[in-house]
Design a protein around this motif. Structure first.
Motif, mmCIF file in Angstrom:
data_model
loop_
_atom_site.group_PDB
_atom_site.id
_atom_site.type_symbol
_atom_site.label_atom_id
_atom_site.label_comp_id
_atom_site.label_asym_id
_atom_site.label_seq_id
_atom_site.Cartn_x
_atom_site.Cartn_y
_atom_site.Cartn_z
ATOM 1 N N LEU A 6 0.824 -1.207 0.000
ATOM 2 C CA LEU A 6 0.000 0.000 0.000
ATOM 3 C C LEU A 6 0.862 1.264 0.000
ATOM 4 C CD1 LEU A 6 -2.776 -1.091 2.514
ATOM 5 C CD2 LEU A 6 -3.095 -0.605 0.083
ATOM 6 N N LEU A 7 1.960 1.240 0.743
ATOM 7 C CA LEU A 7 2.831 2.411 0.789
ATOM 8 C C LEU A 7 3.601 2.602 -0.519
ATOM 9 C CD1 LEU A 7 4.311 2.167 4.406
ATOM 10 C CD2 LEU A 7 2.665 3.844 3.550
ATOM 11 N N ALA A 8 3.950 1.515 -1.176
ATOM 12 C CA ALA A 8 4.734 1.611 -2.409
ATOM 13 C C ALA A 8 3.884 2.020 -3.606
ATOM 14 C CB ALA A 8 5.419 0.274 -2.701
ATOM 15 N N LEU A 9 2.582 1.734 -3.561
ATOM 16 C CA LEU A 9 1.709 2.100 -4.670
ATOM 17 C C LEU A 9 1.615 3.624 -4.809
ATOM 18 C CD1 LEU A 9 -1.341 -0.343 -4.465
ATOM 19 C CD2 LEU A 9 0.164 -0.024 -6.429
ATOM 20 N N ALA A 10 1.650 4.099 -6.034
ATOM 21 C CA ALA A 10 1.498 5.530 -6.288
ATOM 22 C C ALA A 10 0.073 5.961 -5.942
ATOM 23 C CB ALA A 10 1.806 5.844 -7.744
ATOM 24 N N ALA A 11 -0.072 7.211 -5.516
ATOM 25 C CA ALA A 11 -1.377 7.720 -5.092
ATOM 26 C C ALA A 11 -2.408 7.633 -6.220
ATOM 27 C CB ALA A 11 -1.242 9.157 -4.599
ATOM 28 N N ARG A 12 -1.995 7.917 -7.453
ATOM 29 C CA ARG A 12 -2.948 7.878 -8.578
ATOM 30 C C ARG A 12 -3.447 6.455 -8.826
ATOM 31 N NH1 ARG A 12 -0.426 5.892 -12.950
ATOM 32 N NH2 ARG A 12 1.865 5.843 -12.966
ATOM 33 N N LEU A 13 -2.572 5.458 -8.617
ATOM 34 C CA LEU A 13 -3.002 4.071 -8.779
ATOM 35 C C LEU A 13 -3.965 3.660 -7.673
ATOM 36 C CD1 LEU A 13 0.253 2.206 -9.895
ATOM 37 C CD2 LEU A 13 -1.832 2.592 -11.236
ATOM 38 N N LYS A 14 -3.700 4.139 -6.463
ATOM 39 C CA LYS A 14 -4.599 3.799 -5.355
ATOM 40 C C LYS A 14 -5.966 4.443 -5.537
ATOM 41 C CE LYS A 14 -1.413 4.662 -2.115
ATOM 42 N NZ LYS A 14 -0.759 4.780 -0.789
ATOM 43 N N ASP A 15 -6.003 5.607 -6.156
ATOM 44 C CA ASP A 15 -7.299 6.220 -6.442
ATOM 45 C C ASP A 15 -8.117 5.354 -7.385
ATOM 46 O OD1 ASP A 15 -6.847 8.399 -4.838
ATOM 47 O OD2 ASP A 15 -5.976 9.621 -6.441
ATOM 48 N N GLN A 16 -7.438 4.657 -8.288
ATOM 49 C CA GLN A 16 -8.130 3.784 -9.234
ATOM 50 C C GLN A 16 -8.466 2.423 -8.632
ATOM 51 O OE1 GLN A 16 -5.600 3.521 -12.685
ATOM 52 N NE2 GLN A 16 -5.532 5.739 -12.989
ATOM 53 N N LEU A 17 -7.487 1.838 -7.918
ATOM 54 C CA LEU A 17 -7.667 0.491 -7.382
ATOM 55 C C LEU A 17 -8.480 0.476 -6.090
ATOM 56 C CD1 LEU A 17 -4.052 -0.913 -7.926
ATOM 57 C CD2 LEU A 17 -6.082 -1.385 -9.313
ATOM 58 N N LEU A 18 -8.321 1.528 -5.273
ATOM 59 C CA LEU A 18 -8.945 1.561 -3.948
ATOM 60 C C LEU A 18 -9.729 2.859 -3.753
ATOM 61 C CD1 LEU A 18 -5.761 0.376 -2.022
ATOM 62 C CD2 LEU A 18 -7.691 -1.067 -2.696
ATOM 63 N N PRO A 19 -10.748 3.090 -4.551
ATOM 64 C CA PRO A 19 -11.480 4.360 -4.436
ATOM 65 C C PRO A 19 -12.217 4.531 -3.111
ATOM 66 C CG PRO A 19 -12.644 2.832 -5.882
ATOM 67 C CD PRO A 19 -11.317 2.212 -5.584
ATOM 68 N N ASP A 20 -12.542 3.420 -2.447
ATOM 69 C CA ASP A 20 -13.295 3.491 -1.193
ATOM 70 C C ASP A 20 -12.402 3.408 0.044
ATOM 71 O OD1 ASP A 20 -15.675 3.582 -2.655
ATOM 72 O OD2 ASP A 20 -15.770 1.384 -2.750
#
Length: 365
Positions: free
Chosen positions: A75-89
């Motif tokens: 979770l920390l290594a993932l880029a913020a833009r990717l987390k917005d797509q993968l984990l919107p909630d």
């Protein structure tokens, strides 16, 4: 000077690991990737050894800390833009917080240690089969949480697109950290007290040792190193799901520790190397290839052979390949056979530590 000389064992073990790792770089890229996986497994084995080898209490749920470390680092290594797509909630903090690989791995280990500290409160007061069953319950519970927490872990789909950063040299660096941490702990007053309780818990308690506290300290350090191993694996594979660190991984890591010798750091390293090589040969045989020769494919062969080898080792040499001795330690004539049931692991006399069940006066808390 004595402390410097005492580093001879972990340094020698590390140099041996480096030689094996460098030999893998002379082969195909696939072999090097397998070597990196072997190094990550070695960190996991050392993490398990810190608790099991020093306390004599078996834990069958340590992969739960690897799961925690892997998810936190991912979770920390993932880029913020990717987390917005993968984990919107996901919570805003999870989506916005990022960290470089080293920090991600370190935080993964620290969060795993925090979970271990919470679990250690009740777990350190029990031993034997009850402790083993309790750790299995922990593994099942955390796996269920990871599989159902859709907003953060994506459930069974798991996290993907994690930037990979676990290279050969990164893995070797963390192996060195794990070796020095494990060796330093077992030579410290905490390690000496815990090893004293392994032979006779009643006598150790009578000598003033708080067995539950000493087990708790070892459990937290063990959880930290195991979490580091899980984080390294997530950043090597580039993905993680609830099944990565479950029963298969648990069986493999325990097999490595038992075959090498659960009562010594040398045994942990030896077992990890031997089982890694054996498992790879068996997997290639499963696929119909052995040293470049075509052989009949035998699916499931690796698990069967490793299980048979484990049973035979428990019957013929329960102390493992190393006999529970550290590197350079001569065999004692009256060397007692160790068992893997209850708290029957054989105590070791390490440099600077008392060989008797009860520590000397200066080692008492």
């Amino acid at each position: 000077m004595n402390r410097l000389r005492g580093l001879g064992v972990p340094v020698a073990l590390f140099l041996g690991v480096v030689v094996v790792a460098l030999l893998s770089t002379t082969g195909p890229a696939a072999v090097e990737r397998l070597a990196v996986t072997g190094l990550v497994n070695l960190v996991l084995v050392i993490g398990l050894y810190v608790f099991v080898g020093n306390s004599g209490v078996w834990s069958f749920g340590h992969m739960s800390f690897a799961l925690v470390g892997g998810y936190v680092a991912g979770l920390l290594a993932l880029a913020a833009r990717l987390k917005d797509q993968l984990l919107p909630d996901a919570p805003e903090l999870v989506r916005e917080l990022t960290a470089p690989p080293f920090v991600a791995v370190l935080v993964g280990g620290l969060v795993a240690a925090l979970v271990a500290a919470v679990v250690a409160v009740p777990l350190s007061r029990i031993g034997g089969l009850a402790a083993g069953l309790a750790t299995v319950s922990l593994l099942i519970a955390l796996s269920v949480v990871a599989a159902q927490w859709q907003s953060v872990t994506r459930g069974q789909k798991g996290l993907s697109s994690i930037p990979t950063s676990t290279t050969m040299w990164v893995a070797l660096a963390w192996v060195l950290v794990a070796l020095l941490s494990a060796w330093g702990y077992q030579r410290s007053s905490f390690g000496v007290r815990l090893r004293a309780s392994k032979s006779d818990e009643v006598a150790a308690s009578a000598a003033g040792i708080s067995v539950s506290v000493q087990r708790g300290v070892a459990f937290v350090l063990s959880g930290f190193l195991t979490g580091i191993g899980g984080a390294l694996f997530a950043l090597q594979l580039g993905s993680i799901n609830p099944d990565v660190f479950y029963l298969d991984a648990t069986f493999l890591i325990i097999t490595m520790l038992v075959l090498g010798g659960a009562a010594s750091l040398t045994g942990a390293v030896t077992g990890s190397i031997v089982v890694s090589v054996l498992a790879e040969v068996l997997r290639r045989t499963e696929g119909g290839s052995l040293f470049g020769l075509d052989v009949p494919a035998r699916p499931g062969l690796a698990d069967v052979v490793l299980g048979v080898v484990l049973v035979m080792m428990l019957l013929r040499a329960p102390s493992g390949i190393t006999g529970g001795r550290e590197l350079g330690t001569p065999r004692r004539r009256n060397h007692a056979r160790a068992t893997v049931t209850g708290t029957g692991l054989e105590p070791i006399s390490v440099a600077g530590a008392p060989s008797s069940p009860v520590p000397h006066r200066e080692d008492r808390p």
